[in-house]
Design a protein around this motif. Structure first.
Motif, PDB file in Angstrom:
ATOM      1  N   GLY A 155       0.621  -1.386   0.098  1.00  0.00           N
ATOM      2  CA  GLY A 155      -0.114   0.088  -0.050  1.00  0.00           C
ATOM      3  C   GLY A 155       0.936   1.205  -0.117  1.00  0.00           C
ATOM      4  O   GLY A 155       1.835   1.344   0.369  1.00  0.00           O
ATOM      5  N   LEU A 156       0.037   2.396  -0.248  1.00  0.00           N
ATOM      6  CA  LEU A 156       0.884   3.752  -0.446  1.00  0.00           C
ATOM      7  C   LEU A 156       1.642   4.130   0.718  1.00  0.00           C
ATOM      8  O   LEU A 156       2.901   4.734   0.689  1.00  0.00           O
ATOM      9  N   ALA A 157       0.865   3.868   1.929  1.00  0.00           N
ATOM     10  CA  ALA A 157       1.644   4.280   3.334  1.00  0.00           C
ATOM     11  C   ALA A 157       2.858   3.863   3.597  1.00  0.00           C
ATOM     12  O   ALA A 157       3.922   4.284   3.963  1.00  0.00           O
ATOM     13  N   ALA A 158       2.874   2.449   3.184  1.00  0.00           N
ATOM     14  CA  ALA A 158       4.097   1.495   3.639  1.00  0.00           C
ATOM     15  C   ALA A 158       5.110   1.963   2.752  1.00  0.00           C
ATOM     16  O   ALA A 158       6.081   1.727   3.008  1.00  0.00           O
ATOM     17  N   ALA A 159       4.794   2.150   1.349  1.00  0.00           N
ATOM     18  CA  ALA A 159       5.639   2.409   0.541  1.00  0.00           C
ATOM     19  C   ALA A 159       6.543   3.782   0.636  1.00  0.00           C
ATOM     20  O   ALA A 159       7.815   3.914   0.420  1.00  0.00           O
ATOM     21  N   ARG A 160       5.648   4.915   1.142  1.00  0.00           N
ATOM     22  CA  ARG A 160       6.192   6.086   1.713  1.00  0.00           C
ATOM     23  C   ARG A 160       7.045   5.802   2.976  1.00  0.00           C
ATOM     24  O   ARG A 160       8.271   6.667   2.862  1.00  0.00           O
ATOM     25  N   ASN A 161       6.794   4.919   3.696  1.00  0.00           N
ATOM     26  CA  ASN A 161       7.331   4.802   4.989  1.00  0.00           C
ATOM     27  C   ASN A 161       9.091   3.965   4.409  1.00  0.00           C
ATOM     28  O   ASN A 161      10.130   4.549   4.874  1.00  0.00           O
ATOM     29  N   THR A 162       8.960   3.177   3.222  1.00  0.00           N
ATOM     30  CA  THR A 162       9.927   2.486   2.624  1.00  0.00           C
ATOM     31  C   THR A 162      11.018   3.643   2.161  1.00  0.00           C
ATOM     32  O   THR A 162      12.102   3.704   2.536  1.00  0.00           O
ATOM     33  N   GLY A 163      10.445   4.540   1.590  1.00  0.00           N
ATOM     34  CA  GLY A 163      11.080   5.788   1.016  1.00  0.00           C
ATOM     35  C   GLY A 163      11.680   6.629   2.167  1.00  0.00           C
ATOM     36  O   GLY A 163      13.084   7.045   2.017  1.00  0.00           O
ATOM     37  N   LEU A 164      11.057   6.796   3.245  1.00  0.00           N
ATOM     38  CA  LEU A 164      11.416   7.667   4.329  1.00  0.00           C
ATOM     39  C   LEU A 164      12.740   7.187   4.877  1.00  0.00           C
ATOM     40  O   LEU A 164      13.716   7.815   5.343  1.00  0.00           O
ATOM     41  N   ARG A 165      12.708   5.702   4.982  1.00  0.00           N
ATOM     42  CA  ARG A 165      13.824   5.034   5.692  1.00  0.00           C
ATOM     43  C   ARG A 165      14.912   5.187   4.802  1.00  0.00           C
ATOM     44  O   ARG A 165      16.019   5.431   5.506  1.00  0.00           O
ATOM     45  N   ALA A 166      14.755   5.333   3.340  1.00  0.00           N
ATOM     46  CA  ALA A 166      15.998   5.363   2.790  1.00  0.00           C
ATOM     47  C   ALA A 166      16.422   6.552   2.422  1.00  0.00           C
ATOM     48  O   ALA A 166      17.637   6.915   1.936  1.00  0.00           O
ATOM     49  N   ALA A 167      15.765   7.669   2.691  1.00  0.00           N
ATOM     50  CA  ALA A 167      16.081   8.974   2.231  1.00  0.00           C
ATOM     51  C   ALA A 167      16.929   9.458   3.090  1.00  0.00           C
ATOM     52  O   ALA A 167      17.257   9.288   4.334  1.00  0.00           O
ATOM     53  N   ALA A 168      17.984  10.344   2.459  1.00  0.00           N
ATOM     54  CA  ALA A 168      19.106  11.061   3.075  1.00  0.00           C
ATOM     55  C   ALA A 168      19.298  12.623   2.990  1.00  0.00           C
ATOM     56  O   ALA A 168      20.024  13.025   3.441  1.00  0.00           O
ATOM     57  N   GLY A 169      17.978  13.157   2.380  1.00  0.00           N
ATOM     58  CA  GLY A 169      18.213  14.497   2.062  1.00  0.00           C
ATOM     59  C   GLY A 169      17.822  15.497   3.127  1.00  0.00           C
ATOM     60  O   GLY A 169      17.397  14.818   4.271  1.00  0.00           O
ATOM     61  N   GLU A 170      18.088  16.764   3.402  1.00  0.00           N
ATOM     62  CA  GLU A 170      17.662  17.486   4.324  1.00  0.00           C
ATOM     63  C   GLU A 170      16.234  17.679   4.276  1.00  0.00           C
ATOM     64  O   GLU A 170      15.631  17.656   5.342  1.00  0.00           O
ATOM     65  N   TRP A 171      15.621  17.776   3.161  1.00  0.00           N
ATOM     66  CA  TRP A 171      14.222  17.962   3.058  1.00  0.00           C
ATOM     67  C   TRP A 171      13.421  16.875   2.262  1.00  0.00           C
ATOM     68  O   TRP A 171      14.154  16.198   1.378  1.00  0.00           O
ATOM     69  N   VAL A 172      12.329  16.484   2.658  1.00  0.00           N
ATOM     70  CA  VAL A 172      11.585  15.453   2.118  1.00  0.00           C
ATOM     71  C   VAL A 172      10.367  15.926   1.208  1.00  0.00           C
ATOM     72  O   VAL A 172       9.556  16.869   1.742  1.00  0.00           O
ATOM     73  N   LEU A 173      10.077  15.567   0.306  1.00  0.00           N
ATOM     74  CA  LEU A 173       8.901  15.888  -0.702  1.00  0.00           C
ATOM     75  C   LEU A 173       8.493  14.597  -1.283  1.00  0.00           C
ATOM     76  O   LEU A 173       9.228  13.527  -1.430  1.00  0.00           O
ATOM     77  N   PHE A 174       7.008  14.378  -1.311  1.00  0.00           N
ATOM     78  CA  PHE A 174       6.300  13.409  -1.845  1.00  0.00           C
ATOM     79  C   PHE A 174       5.711  13.656  -3.224  1.00  0.00           C
ATOM     80  O   PHE A 174       5.150  14.785  -3.245  1.00  0.00           O
ATOM     81  N   LEU A 175       5.685  12.861  -4.227  1.00  0.00           N
ATOM     82  CA  LEU A 175       5.111  12.920  -5.442  1.00  0.00           C
ATOM     83  C   LEU A 175       4.429  11.608  -5.904  1.00  0.00           C
ATOM     84  O   LEU A 175       5.200  10.692  -5.764  1.00  0.00           O
ATOM     85  N   ASP A 176       3.387  11.542  -6.011  1.00  0.00           N
ATOM     86  CA  ASP A 176       2.542  10.506  -6.678  1.00  0.00           C
ATOM     87  C   ASP A 176       2.867  10.037  -8.097  1.00  0.00           C
ATOM     88  O   ASP A 176       3.110  11.056  -8.797  1.00  0.00           O
ATOM     89  N   SER A 177       3.024   8.902  -8.350  1.00  0.00           N
ATOM     90  CA  SER A 177       3.727   8.475  -9.700  1.00  0.00           C
ATOM     91  C   SER A 177       2.642   8.678 -10.868  1.00  0.00           C
ATOM     92  O   SER A 177       3.158   8.385 -12.008  1.00  0.00           O
ATOM     93  N   ASP A 178       1.404   9.135 -10.515  1.00  0.00           N
ATOM     94  CA  ASP A 178       0.644   9.545 -11.818  1.00  0.00           C
ATOM     95  C   ASP A 178       0.343  10.750 -11.856  1.00  0.00           C
ATOM     96  O   ASP A 178      -0.334  11.475 -12.678  1.00  0.00           O
ATOM     97  N   ASP A 179       1.258  11.714 -11.009  1.00  0.00           N
ATOM     98  CA  ASP A 179       1.186  13.004 -10.988  1.00  0.00           C
ATOM     99  C   ASP A 179       2.548  13.615 -11.487  1.00  0.00           C
ATOM    100  O   ASP A 179       3.353  12.762 -12.092  1.00  0.00           O
ATOM    101  N   ALA A 180       2.859  15.144 -11.726  1.00  0.00           N
ATOM    102  CA  ALA A 180       3.835  15.763 -12.201  1.00  0.00           C
ATOM    103  C   ALA A 180       4.325  16.709 -11.152  1.00  0.00           C
ATOM    104  O   ALA A 180       3.568  17.355 -10.591  1.00  0.00           O
TER     105      ALA A 180
END
Length: 332
Positions: free
Chosen positions: A69-94
């Protein structure tokens, strides 16, 4: 360390993914960003596309995981993120053109905040971009020790929309702010509520973050067959909120505001469940019954007479008869 980590959950969007990644790859300015594509067990060509983009575009990486699911996928991304700032973008948007350049400028000009909120444009099926008429963003800082006022300010400018937030990653980590994985529809609104418990100072930016694709067929937001899943997600979120109140993580006043916010999400879905299809109505009943604690609450339900009538029917007649009668009225 990159300045920006852009987290993009990916699930069965092979027709839209290239446009999404292209919008990021064409951002102007220095290569101070990373893009984390989280393939959430896609069964179409998305896994191969993600691998190809990661191989060809500097800064793009991919994580393949089982579907959660989307929530779990975003959490996976957060654990891997290294940047100072976090942005989210859905894959059917731009991502809006020039967004990262605007953020570099605005973050330097207005430092000291953990949470910046911007705007979006709605990407219509015919390709046009339009503003959301119901949202009013007042640029500049907003601070309040009152939870209800913070929520009101956020929701006046826009809600259900982490894809127009810029969040300090260290702040998210310090406060252990994550999405609830069992909330598998409209994951953003309970995350909003959690963010607001840890942040009394917001900064609103007159900057377009995202071109949000409207009305994609088959999504959880457009397919009536997904209505039961929406109630399951609402029930999961309500359980979490009630648990926070029970263990004293939030006070009674904050929980009352959160419960009204949950009810504001609930009532449009409950009314939508009054469909002609008897099978869909029957499938929605267990979820509607689990959410009975919301029947007496909500703020938006008070704004229209027909909504208040539906609420009264739900409280007096129960969901089965209410959906049946409301569906007949729609049919007539």
């Amino acid at each position: 360390m990159p300045r920006f980590s852009i987290i993009v959950p990916v699930y069965n969007v092979q027709n839209y993914l290239a446009a999404c990644v292209k919008s990021l790859a064409e951002q102007q300015g220095p290569p101070d960003w990373e893009c984390i594509l989280v393939d959430d067990g896609s069964t179409d060509l998305c896994p191969q596309l993600c691998d190809a983009f990661a191989a060809e575009i500097p800064g793009v990486q991919v994580i393949h995981r089982e579907n959660g699911g989307l929530a779990a996928a975003r959490n996976t991304g957060l654990r891997a993120a290294a940047g100072e700032w976090v942005l989210f973008l859905d894959s059917d948007d731009a991502m809006a053109p020039g967004l990262l350049a605007a953020l570099r400028r605005e973050l330097d000009a207005h430092p000291g905040y953990d949470w910046y909120i911007g705007k979006h444009l709605e990407w219509q099926p015919d390709g046009t971009l339009t503003e959301h008429a119901g949202l009013r963003l007042l640029p500049g800082p907003f601070a309040s020790s009152d939870y209800a006022q913070r929520l009101r300010a956020l929701y006046t400018a826009g809600h259900w929309s982490v894809w127009k937030y810029c969040l300090r990653r260290a702040w998210l980590a310090e406060n252990r702010l994550r999405f609830w994985p069992d909330v598998r529809w409209a994951e953003d609104w309970p995350f909003d509520l959690l963010l607001l418990t840890c942040c009394e100072r917001l900064y609103f930016l007159d900057v377009v973050f995202t071109h949000y694709r409207v009305g994609r067929q088959g999504s959880l937001l457009t397919d009536a067959k997904n209505l039961p899943k929406r109630f399951d997600a609402l029930a999961a979120a309500q359980r979490h909120l009630a648990s926070l109140a029970a263990i004293g993580r939030i006070d009674a006043a904050t929980y009352a505001v959160m419960r009204d916010a949950a009810a504001d999400v609930f009532w449009p879905q409950a009314r939508t469940a009054a469909v002609r299809d008897k099978g869909i109505r029957r499938a929605c009943l267990p979820g509607l019954r689990r959410l009975r604690m919301l029947y007496a609450h909500g703020t938006e339900v008070k704004t229209r007479r027909d909504w208040r009538m539906f609420q009264t029917m739900m409280r007096l007649l129960g969901p089965r008869l209410t959906l049946f009668l409301a569906a007949r009225l729609k049919k007539g």
